[in-house]
Write a protein that holds these residues in place. Structure first.
Motif, PDB file in Angstrom:
ATOM      1  N   UNK A 213       0.803  -1.229   0.000  1.00 34.21           N
ATOM      2  CA  UNK A 213       0.000   0.000   0.000  1.00 34.21           C
ATOM      3  C   UNK A 213       0.833   1.275   0.000  1.00 34.21           C
ATOM      4  N   UNK A 214       1.882   1.408   0.828  1.00 35.38           N
ATOM      5  CA  UNK A 214       2.680   2.639   0.758  1.00 35.38           C
ATOM      6  C   UNK A 214       3.297   2.871  -0.621  1.00 35.38           C
ATOM      7  N   UNK A 215       3.624   1.790  -1.328  1.00 35.77           N
ATOM      8  CA  UNK A 215       4.225   1.941  -2.653  1.00 35.77           C
ATOM      9  C   UNK A 215       3.193   2.366  -3.693  1.00 35.77           C
ATOM     10  N   UNK A 216       1.947   1.958  -3.508  1.00 35.37           N
ATOM     11  CA  UNK A 216       0.888   2.441  -4.392  1.00 35.37           C
ATOM     12  C   UNK A 216       0.799   3.964  -4.295  1.00 35.37           C
ATOM     13  N   UNK A 217       0.816   4.499  -3.073  1.00 35.86           N
ATOM     14  CA  UNK A 217       0.776   5.945  -2.899  1.00 35.86           C
ATOM     15  C   UNK A 217       2.019   6.598  -3.482  1.00 35.86           C
ATOM     16  N   UNK A 218       3.188   6.040  -3.189  1.00 35.44           N
ATOM     17  CA  UNK A 218       4.440   6.633  -3.677  1.00 35.44           C
ATOM     18  C   UNK A 218       4.510   6.619  -5.197  1.00 35.44           C
ATOM     19  N   UNK A 219       3.904   5.629  -5.824  1.00 33.58           N
ATOM     20  CA  UNK A 219       3.929   5.561  -7.286  1.00 33.58           C
ATOM     21  C   UNK A 219       3.240   6.772  -7.911  1.00 33.58           C
ATOM     22  N   UNK A 220       2.296   7.347  -7.203  1.00 35.02           N
ATOM     23  CA  UNK A 220       1.573   8.508  -7.709  1.00 35.02           C
ATOM     24  C   UNK A 220       2.210   9.817  -7.250  1.00 35.02           C
ATOM     25  N   UNK A 221       2.835   9.789  -6.089  1.00 35.42           N
ATOM     26  CA  UNK A 221       3.442  11.000  -5.551  1.00 35.42           C
ATOM     27  C   UNK A 221       4.782  11.328  -6.206  1.00 35.42           C
ATOM     28  N   UNK A 222       5.544  10.315  -6.578  1.00 35.03           N
ATOM     29  CA  UNK A 222       6.896  10.534  -7.138  1.00 35.03           C
ATOM     30  C   UNK A 222       7.160   9.502  -8.216  1.00 35.03           C
ATOM     31  N   UNK A 223       6.648   9.728  -9.418  1.00 35.69           N
ATOM     32  CA  UNK A 223       6.794   8.739 -10.494  1.00 35.69           C
ATOM     33  C   UNK A 223       8.238   8.454 -10.912  1.00 35.69           C
ATOM     34  N   UNK A 224       9.188   9.260 -10.432  1.00 31.19           N
ATOM     35  CA  UNK A 224      10.582   9.021 -10.800  1.00 31.19           C
ATOM     36  C   UNK A 224      11.228   7.920  -9.949  1.00 31.19           C
ATOM     37  N   UNK A 225      10.679   7.652  -8.778  1.00 31.17           N
ATOM     38  CA  UNK A 225      11.327   6.736  -7.852  1.00 31.17           C
ATOM     39  C   UNK A 225      11.171   5.280  -8.283  1.00 31.17           C
ATOM     40  N   UNK A 226      12.213   4.493  -8.047  1.00 27.82           N
ATOM     41  CA  UNK A 226      12.057   3.052  -8.080  1.00 27.82           C
ATOM     42  C   UNK A 226      11.474   2.624  -6.738  1.00 27.82           C
ATOM     43  N   UNK A 227      10.580   1.662  -6.762  1.00 26.87           N
ATOM     44  CA  UNK A 227       9.866   1.229  -5.565  1.00 26.87           C
ATOM     45  C   UNK A 227      10.146  -0.243  -5.312  1.00 26.87           C
ATOM     46  N   UNK A 228      10.307  -0.609  -4.034  1.00 21.62           N
ATOM     47  CA  UNK A 228      10.611  -1.999  -3.751  1.00 21.62           C
ATOM     48  C   UNK A 228      10.068  -2.466  -2.418  1.00 21.62           C
ATOM     49  N   UNK A 229       9.824  -3.766  -2.325  1.00 23.39           N
ATOM     50  CA  UNK A 229       9.441  -4.386  -1.060  1.00 23.39           C
ATOM     51  C   UNK A 229      10.649  -5.114  -0.492  1.00 23.39           C
ATOM     52  N   UNK A 230      10.902  -4.888   0.789  1.00 29.00           N
ATOM     53  CA  UNK A 230      12.056  -5.541   1.417  1.00 29.00           C
ATOM     54  C   UNK A 230      11.719  -5.904   2.869  1.00 29.00           C
ATOM     55  N   UNK A 231      11.000  -6.978   3.075  1.00 32.07           N
ATOM     56  CA  UNK A 231      10.566  -7.903   2.029  1.00 32.07           C
ATOM     57  C   UNK A 231       9.122  -8.340   2.309  1.00 32.07           C
ATOM     58  N   UNK A 232       8.559  -9.044   1.305  1.00 38.57           N
ATOM     59  CA  UNK A 232       7.275  -9.712   1.488  1.00 38.57           C
ATOM     60  C   UNK A 232       7.544 -11.184   1.801  1.00 38.57           C
ATOM     61  N   UNK A 233       6.992 -11.712   2.896  1.00 33.19           N
ATOM     62  CA  UNK A 233       7.214 -13.137   3.206  1.00 33.19           C
ATOM     63  C   UNK A 233       6.592 -14.044   2.153  1.00 33.19           C
TER      64      UNK A 233
END
Length: 316
Positions: free
Chosen positions: A45-65
């Protein structure tokens, strides 16, 4: 320059209140925003928001079990974020720990190496949009196909501590994600994964010149994490077995207070960055100088303005 990442959300800051900061991250020099998944926000969920707030950023999960979602749901969530951030999403997966998997999520924590390997192989096929009918060693999937595969599919990185998992990450994933190591440990990890594999690490940063306060917080974190068997084995491999033996003995005896007290200052100072903001930034840079591709700053609370600290920790 290497990448420069930040863990979001910040402790004590409401999720929606991050918009102002996340929008600024690319101009500050941050290239990445990464999440974790324990008992706070979920990883996506935080990455969904960040994808719209800062389209330049690479986004990652560290980590999903790899245990707490079914394989199909994990592929669906990854494809959704990858659709929102085309070419900019990294799915970081890993075994996690018995506490998170079994005690909190009622799943069976067994065969972590095999389950991680099998999930990685399933995701490679599923995220490419192919139909998957496969009996893996640790689970089976029948006739699964994503309805909305992302183009391009996301990269997949694997959480890895010791040589077996590090080699698997180097061989079959797009990189390795590690955790709880000193800058001086990076060359040993790098020697296993090889020179060309992306190596990311979450780095705990406590920007305060009150060394006693920083070490106090660091000791609580170290005793909570490094008593987990996989982390205990990791630090045995890294050479801290003798230094951490008194902590393990006290923890096993149920004396949590003593377990914190007997962790040497030198170990805390190696594993938890503290000092002035400028000093902390240079200590993060030391990880990069030693071979880390992607430092992921995890800001620890000090009572000061965390947004200002993030701005001060930006690469110079």
């Amino acid at each position: 320059m290497s990448r420069w990442g930040l863990t979001i959300p910040l402790t004590g800051v409401p999720l929606t209140a991050h918009k102002e900061l996340v929008e600024q991250l690319p101009d500050l020099g941050y290239t990445d925003a990464w999440t974790a998944e324990t008992a706070g926000t979920d990883a996506f969920t935080p990455l969904v928001l960040a994808s719209q707030w800062a389209p330049q950023l690479r986004l990652g999960t560290a980590i999903v079990p790899v245990y707490t979602r079914g394989p199909g749901l994990l592929a669906m969530q990854a494809a959704t974020v990858a659709e929102l951030a085309p070419g900019r999403f990294v799915l970081g997966i890993g075994a996690s720990s018995p506490v998170i998997v079994s005690a909190w999520n009622a799943a069976d924590f067994s065969e972590p190496f095999a389950r991680s390997r099998d999930t990685l192989r399933f995701l490679r096929t599923a995220l490419a949009g192919e139909k998957v009918s496969e009996k893996y060693e640790t689970f089976a999937v029948s006739k699964f196909r994503l309805e909305r595969p992302a183009d391009p599919p996301p990269s997949i990185m694997l959480a890895a501590l010791r040589p077996g998992m590090l080699r698997l990450a180097a061989r079959e994933a797009d990189g390795a994600i590690t955790n709880w190591l000193a800058a001086s440990d990076v060359p040993k990890v790098r020697s296993v994964v090889g020179p060309d594999v992306e190596l990311a690490a979450r780095i705990f940063v406590c920007p305060t010149e009150d060394a006693d306060a920083a070490r106090g917080l660091g000791r609580m974190l170290i005793s909570s994490y490094l008593t987990v068997p996989v982390y205990a084995a990791f630090h045995e491999w890294l050479g801290r077995g003798e230094a951490l033996a008194p902590m393990h003995e006290a923890w096993a005896a149920g004396d949590r207070q003593k377990a914190n007290q007997v962790i040497p200052d030198s170990v805390v100072d190696e594993l938890v960055i503290h000092g002035s903001v400028e000093s902390c930034r240079e200590q993060v840079r030391a990880y990069v100088d030693n071979g880390l591709t992607t430092p992921i700053i995890a800001l620890l609370p000090t009572g000061e303005d965390p947004f200002e600290q993030v701005r001060g920790l930006a690469p110079r």
